[in-house]
Design a protein around this motif. Sequence first.
Motif, mmCIF file in Angstrom:
data_model
loop_
_atom_site.group_PDB
_atom_site.id
_atom_site.type_symbol
_atom_site.label_atom_id
_atom_site.label_comp_id
_atom_site.label_asym_id
_atom_site.label_seq_id
_atom_site.Cartn_x
_atom_site.Cartn_y
_atom_site.Cartn_z
ATOM 1 N N GLY A 184 4.218 10.926 2.629
ATOM 2 C CA GLY A 184 4.674 9.739 3.347
ATOM 3 C C GLY A 184 3.804 9.441 4.555
ATOM 4 O O GLY A 184 3.457 8.279 4.823
ATOM 5 N N VAL A 185 3.438 10.476 5.302
ATOM 6 C CA VAL A 185 2.546 10.299 6.443
ATOM 7 C C VAL A 185 1.217 9.707 5.987
ATOM 8 O O VAL A 185 0.701 8.744 6.566
ATOM 9 C CB VAL A 185 2.318 11.644 7.168
ATOM 10 C CG1 VAL A 185 1.235 11.501 8.240
ATOM 11 C CG2 VAL A 185 3.615 12.143 7.799
ATOM 12 N N SER A 186 0.652 10.284 4.920
ATOM 13 C CA SER A 186 -0.637 9.802 4.406
ATOM 14 C C SER A 186 -0.541 8.371 3.888
ATOM 15 O O SER A 186 -1.494 7.594 4.002
ATOM 16 C CB SER A 186 -1.133 10.735 3.290
ATOM 17 O OG SER A 186 -1.449 12.009 3.803
ATOM 18 N N ALA A 187 0.606 8.021 3.318
ATOM 19 C CA ALA A 187 0.795 6.667 2.780
ATOM 20 C C ALA A 187 0.792 5.626 3.896
ATOM 21 O O ALA A 187 0.072 4.613 3.828
ATOM 22 C CB ALA A 187 2.103 6.596 1.999
ATOM 23 N N LEU A 221 8.688 0.563 0.704
ATOM 24 C CA LEU A 221 10.088 0.678 0.279
ATOM 25 C C LEU A 221 10.207 1.510 -0.994
ATOM 26 O O LEU A 221 11.174 2.265 -1.163
ATOM 27 C CB LEU A 221 10.685 -0.716 0.087
ATOM 28 C CG LEU A 221 12.171 -0.807 -0.285
ATOM 29 C CD1 LEU A 221 13.041 -0.009 0.676
ATOM 30 C CD2 LEU A 221 12.615 -2.272 -0.341
ATOM 31 N N THR A 222 9.233 1.386 -1.890
ATOM 32 C CA THR A 222 9.216 2.224 -3.094
ATOM 33 C C THR A 222 9.228 3.697 -2.720
ATOM 34 O O THR A 222 9.980 4.502 -3.295
ATOM 35 C CB THR A 222 7.960 1.912 -3.939
ATOM 36 O OG1 THR A 222 7.998 0.550 -4.366
ATOM 37 C CG2 THR A 222 7.875 2.815 -5.164
ATOM 38 N N LEU A 223 8.424 4.079 -1.733
ATOM 39 C CA LEU A 223 8.355 5.473 -1.286
ATOM 40 C C LEU A 223 9.622 5.883 -0.553
ATOM 41 O O LEU A 223 10.112 7.014 -0.719
ATOM 42 C CB LEU A 223 7.135 5.666 -0.389
ATOM 43 C CG LEU A 223 5.779 5.349 -1.017
ATOM 44 C CD1 LEU A 223 4.668 5.528 0.007
ATOM 45 C CD2 LEU A 223 5.529 6.228 -2.227
ATOM 46 N N GLU A 224 10.165 4.981 0.256
ATOM 47 C CA GLU A 224 11.373 5.329 1.007
ATOM 48 C C GLU A 224 12.571 5.496 0.080
ATOM 49 O O GLU A 224 13.427 6.366 0.308
ATOM 50 C CB GLU A 224 11.653 4.271 2.073
ATOM 51 C CG GLU A 224 10.614 4.208 3.179
ATOM 52 C CD GLU A 224 10.532 5.467 4.037
ATOM 53 O OE1 GLU A 224 11.433 6.324 3.948
ATOM 54 O OE2 GLU A 224 9.555 5.589 4.792
ATOM 55 N N HIS A 225 12.663 4.674 -0.971
ATOM 56 C CA HIS A 225 13.714 4.881 -1.959
ATOM 57 C C HIS A 225 13.593 6.275 -2.589
ATOM 58 O O HIS A 225 14.595 6.966 -2.800
ATOM 59 C CB HIS A 225 13.622 3.823 -3.065
ATOM 60 C CG HIS A 225 14.326 2.539 -2.771
ATOM 61 N ND1 HIS A 225 15.663 2.490 -2.408
ATOM 62 C CD2 HIS A 225 13.891 1.248 -2.812
ATOM 63 C CE1 HIS A 225 16.019 1.221 -2.230
ATOM 64 N NE2 HIS A 225 14.971 0.456 -2.463
ATOM 65 N N LEU A 226 12.367 6.673 -2.891
ATOM 66 C CA LEU A 226 12.147 7.994 -3.492
ATOM 67 C C LEU A 226 12.617 9.094 -2.545
ATOM 68 O O LEU A 226 13.328 10.023 -2.956
ATOM 69 C CB LEU A 226 10.659 8.160 -3.825
ATOM 70 C CG LEU A 226 10.238 9.410 -4.602
ATOM 71 C CD1 LEU A 226 8.998 9.111 -5.448
ATOM 72 C CD2 LEU A 226 9.919 10.585 -3.662
ATOM 73 N N GLU A 227 12.238 9.003 -1.284
ATOM 74 C CA GLU A 227 12.638 10.021 -0.310
ATOM 75 C C GLU A 227 14.150 10.016 -0.102
ATOM 76 O O GLU A 227 14.776 11.090 0.013
ATOM 77 C CB GLU A 227 11.922 9.777 1.016
ATOM 78 C CG GLU A 227 10.440 10.060 0.977
ATOM 79 C CD GLU A 227 9.775 9.850 2.325
ATOM 80 O OE1 GLU A 227 9.252 10.823 2.889
ATOM 81 O OE2 GLU A 227 9.783 8.706 2.821
ATOM 82 N N ASP A 228 14.731 8.843 -0.030
ATOM 83 C CA ASP A 228 16.177 8.718 0.143
ATOM 84 C C ASP A 228 16.914 9.422 -0.995
ATOM 85 O O ASP A 228 17.843 10.213 -0.775
ATOM 86 C CB ASP A 228 16.541 7.232 0.201
ATOM 87 C CG ASP A 228 18.010 6.986 0.488
ATOM 88 O OD1 ASP A 228 18.649 7.822 1.149
ATOM 89 O OD2 ASP A 228 18.526 5.935 0.049
#
Length: 297
Positions: free
Chosen positions: A124-127, A37-44
């Motif tokens: 994101g893919v690598s994460a 979710l931390t990464l998705e917030h960043l992408e968003d």
Amino acid sequence: MKLSAIIAAIAAASFSLAAPLVKRDHINDAIILQYALTLEHLEDAFYHQALQNFTEYEFAQDGFDSSFYAQLKSIAADEHAHVEFLTAGLEAAGANATKACNYSFPYTTPREFVTLARVIEGLGVSAYLGAASSIANAQYLTAAGSILTVEARHNAFLNTKLFDNAAPTPFDTPLGFSEVYSVAANFITGCPSSNPTLPVTAFPSINVTYANSTMKPLVAGSKVNVTTGATTNSSTYAAFLSGLDTEFVALPSNGSLTVPKTVAGQVYLLLVNTNNATDISDETVIAGPAILEVESA
């Protein structure tokens, strides 16, 4: 289907993910979802800000037509849907859902944004790929896999637009939690104090310059110069992570390295105190990763 309908559907579906949060070593499924979710917030935030900063006309002036702009809006909607999905899943499981942070992204033009978008989607893919083996609950693993495949399609779309090659390598590269966070931390300027603390480390950064400053993109077999604020010594290695392989090169005192001819695509460069891929961990990483876009020799 409108985004609001998608959100309503995934919020309802996420209640089926309210399974026990199984713990595996010091990482449990709740932590992994909070990390995601931390990464998705960043992408968003990344896409939302760019679509606010640049008009369709400005993208067109930088070489991206209306169909590309429409696809960017679709990608932005996907990233927002991922945020809503993970938030609902964590809350349904009784866990604290990470909130959005404040961000700063280093681009000033639409083309710089698109170039950075390709890197972030690849990250994101690598994460998700790197986290997969740590997910204990099968339902969470399926949910994460469902997001991973979409992130990969975003990355392929941007690769095609920038490099005419949707998949430059036959395998994607998994990254560990701290390796991913070390890249993401470069864009985060502050977070709510209520956010859960993740068991990750932000490693010191690596600065990479091309020995031939006119060479773009970087070609495997070329020379690069590496510097870092971290302490290195005669036992330090440069680890080039590409697909499922890791190539090690002893780091000379002058920081001059030859990029291995076996790597390609979005390559991650770590400085480590081991030359064994299975020993790369938070304890053995000294700095990085730096991200290189490498063409096959």
